[in-house]
Design a protein around this motif. Structure first.
Motif, PDB file in Angstrom:
ATOM      1  N   GLN A   5       8.938   0.271 -10.297  1.00 13.64           N
ATOM      2  CA  GLN A   5       7.570   0.359 -10.140  1.00 13.64           C
ATOM      3  C   GLN A   5       6.703   0.847 -11.066  1.00 13.64           C
ATOM      4  N   VAL A   8       0.044   3.495 -11.222  1.00 14.95           N
ATOM      5  CA  VAL A   8      -1.749   3.813 -12.637  1.00 14.95           C
ATOM      6  C   VAL A   8      -2.517   4.903 -10.704  1.00 14.95           C
ATOM      7  N   LEU A   9      -1.545   6.646 -10.167  1.00 10.04           N
ATOM      8  CA  LEU A   9      -2.638   6.258  -9.272  1.00 10.04           C
ATOM      9  C   LEU A   9      -4.000   6.577  -9.460  1.00 10.04           C
ATOM     10  N   GLU A  10      -3.990   7.644 -10.400  1.00  7.06           N
ATOM     11  CA  GLU A  10      -5.198   7.874 -11.036  1.00  7.06           C
ATOM     12  C   GLU A  10      -5.625   6.482 -12.355  1.00  7.06           C
ATOM     13  N   GLU A  22      -3.083   9.597  -3.692  1.00  2.00           N
ATOM     14  CA  GLU A  22      -3.508   9.360  -2.693  1.00  2.00           C
ATOM     15  C   GLU A  22      -1.634   9.199  -2.098  1.00  2.00           C
ATOM     16  N   PRO A  23      -1.304   9.303  -1.092  1.00  2.00           N
ATOM     17  CA  PRO A  23      -0.025   9.291  -0.550  1.00  2.00           C
ATOM     18  C   PRO A  23       0.557   7.957  -0.957  1.00  2.00           C
ATOM     19  N   PHE A  24       1.574   8.184  -2.221  1.00  2.00           N
ATOM     20  CA  PHE A  24       2.174   6.834  -1.837  1.00  2.00           C
ATOM     21  C   PHE A  24       4.119   6.542  -1.516  1.00  2.00           C
ATOM     22  N   GLU A  25       4.148   5.447  -1.175  1.00  2.00           N
ATOM     23  CA  GLU A  25       5.540   5.329  -0.085  1.00  2.00           C
ATOM     24  C   GLU A  25       6.495   5.294  -0.998  1.00  2.00           C
ATOM     25  N   ALA A  27       9.965   5.033   0.152  1.00  2.00           N
ATOM     26  CA  ALA A  27      11.472   4.815   0.391  1.00  2.00           C
ATOM     27  C   ALA A  27      12.190   4.376  -0.956  1.00  2.00           C
ATOM     28  N   TRP A  28      12.105   3.130  -1.074  1.00  2.00           N
ATOM     29  CA  TRP A  28      12.879   2.376  -1.009  1.00  2.00           C
ATOM     30  C   TRP A  28      13.674   2.899  -3.269  1.00  2.00           C
ATOM     31  N   PRO A  55       7.302  14.001   5.471  1.00  2.00           N
ATOM     32  CA  PRO A  55       8.108  13.436   6.086  1.00  2.00           C
ATOM     33  C   PRO A  55       6.942  11.913   6.474  1.00  2.00           C
ATOM     34  N   ASP A  56       5.622  11.986   6.813  1.00  2.00           N
ATOM     35  CA  ASP A  56       5.082  11.235   6.749  1.00  2.00           C
ATOM     36  C   ASP A  56       3.624  10.521   6.713  1.00  2.00           C
ATOM     37  N   LEU A  58       1.416  12.122   5.876  1.00  2.00           N
ATOM     38  CA  LEU A  58       0.503  12.807   6.348  1.00  2.00           C
ATOM     39  C   LEU A  58       0.521  14.920   6.412  1.00  2.00           C
ATOM     40  N   HIS A  86      10.393   9.393   1.835  1.00  4.30           N
ATOM     41  CA  HIS A  86       9.752   8.604   1.666  1.00  4.30           C
ATOM     42  C   HIS A  86       8.449   8.447   0.731  1.00  4.30           C
ATOM     43  N   TRP A  87       7.631   9.584   1.304  1.00  3.38           N
ATOM     44  CA  TRP A  87       6.453   9.581  -0.194  1.00  3.38           C
ATOM     45  C   TRP A  87       6.447  10.705  -1.182  1.00  3.38           C
TER      46      TRP A  87
END
Lengths: 111, 321
Positions: A5, A8-10, A22-25, A27-28, A55-56, A58, A86-87
């Protein structure tokens, strides 16, 4: 075939001293690469990038294995990342210079 | 066997086979399944809705309110209190996440074309949440209508809305079928009703012609609040489940008819709404290069400085053609 994947975060953000994506997941994914393009360069400036993990989604800390990348605020830069959990997010900070650059930031992820 | 018998037997066989399929038995698709997405093997073509740009890809050529719909994320629902929550079907779901900015919208779209005309349906198992908060004083225990009482949680009042919609075009006529779950208003007053717009979505072509120029946090589906109507006066109760890190999946089914360019039915868990009187305003102008366009999108919109999330565990698009 491995899943992948590009995000485009900005798409064109003015760097006003400090910017965090921005936080992006993630984990995969097993590997990642940031690309940062100065859509509007700021020659003569120093901009520093730090890869951060969480870890979260946050609470954030710098990735322990990636030294901050110092740039001259021009061109296209890249930062490879592994062992990120994971983030992911990217912290950009203008260390010197008066003119704010504009950034496009991609995160590329792959299994 | 007569033709009706054959059709009935075929439908019965299809139902029997589907009900024994562990992945499909929780859906009620029309005869032909066009897409099945459970997000355990990628985003399956669900992508950030992008704006239209000029020949050089200039950012300034895009509508400002179309520049930042955010890339969808494959989420294992990783929370501060319980760790990985996981999905309804496997570990992963598709997450649409807004920024912490009032009015910001995240939108993911799936792009197909039609190979027939008739009934068209999207089904999903979904959940909506607000980002958990770990800072502040006593003031963060209340927001709008909700004060924390170990049952209700103030984050529930910080969720704006999610929307399911189409973008369809055939025979030169373009239109959108749109249904929105409006959870709360900008002051955190709980609404929890279904809404629909009475106008077509403003397009980049209209901006190009100088007809509008909306700002970054505009409601792109229908910018003027006066152009929205409640489906009815009933409150759509749901299972937010007390805190922002407990996820219960809800069933959604939206049925439309492309032959008549009309809405047909909305199902949310065990509530079914007749939508045949809900208008689907077409564009007066003909659009080029969109013949047989078949897009579905989901969006999530925050009305305050709180990240709003829409999670899609799985989505099925089906048709009767």
């Amino acid at each position: 075939m491995r899943q992948s994947q590009s995000a485009v975060l900005e798409r064109g953000v003015d760097l006003e001293k400090v910017h965090e994506t921005e936080p992006f997941e993630t984990a995969w994914a097993g590997e990642a690469r940031w690309y940062v393009q100065f859509l509007r360069p700021a020659p003569g400036s120093q901009v520093e990038f730090r890869v951060q993990i969480s870890p979260d989604g946050l609470n954030w800390i710098d990735h322990e294995s990636i030294a901050p990348l110092a740039s001259e605020a021009v061109g296209l830069l890249s930062i490879p990342v592994v062992n990120f959990g994971h983030w992911l997010r990217l912290r950009s900070e203008q260390k010197s210079g008066d003119e704010a650059p504009m950034l496009r930031i991609y995160l590329e992820l792959k299994e | 066997m007569t033709s009706p018998d054959v059709a009935s037997t075929a439908a019965g066989l299809r139902d029997a086979i589907r009900s024994s399929d562990l992945r499909l038995s929780k859906f009620n698709p029309l005869a032909r399944i066009l897409t099945f997405d459970d997000f355990n093997h990628g985003a399956h073509g669900w992508v950030e809705l992008g704006g239209n740009y000029n020949g050089r890809g200039d950012l300034d050529s895009m509508d400002e309110h179309f520049r930042d719909f955010r890339p969808p994320q494959l989420s294992n629902q990783n929370f501060f209190d319980v760790g990985t929550h996981g999905g309804m079907t496997g570990t992963y779901s598709l997450k649409l996440a807004t920024r912490k900015a009032a009015g910001h919208t995240a939108t993911a779209i799936r792009r197909l074309t039609m190979s027939g005309r008739g009934l068209l349906q999207i089904e999903a198992y979904l959940a909506w949440k607000v980002e958990a908060n770990l800072t502040g004083g006593d003031e963060v225990n209340s927001y709008g209508d909700i004060s924390w009482d170990a049952n209700s949680h103030p984050t529930e009042a910080q969720f704006g809305a999610f929307t399911v919609a189409t973008d369809l075009d055939h025979d030169g006529i373009r239109y959108h079928n749109v249904m929105r779950f409006q959870n709360a208003d900008e002051d955190g007053k709980i609404i929890q009703k279904w809404m629909y717009p009475t106008v077509a979505e403003p397009t980049p072509h209209e901006r190009f012609e100088g007809k509008h120029d909306y700002g970054r946090y505009t409601d792109f589906t229908a910018p003027n609040p006066d152009d929205w109507r409640y489906l009815n006066d009933e409150r759509q109760e749901a299972c937010y489940n007390e805190v922002p890190t407990k996820v219960n999946w809800h069933y959604l089914r939206f049925l439309i008819d492309t032959t008549t360019r009309s809405n047909v039915e909305l199902q949310f868990n065990n509530d079914v709404y007749d939508l045949r009187d809900v208008p689907v305003p077409p564009y007066a102008e003909k659009y080029e290069s969109l013949e047989s366009l078949l897009n579905f999108y989901f969006s999530v919109r925050t009305l305050g400085p709180y990240r709003n999330f829409l999670f899609l565990d799985s989505v099925v698009i089906s048709a009767d053609w």
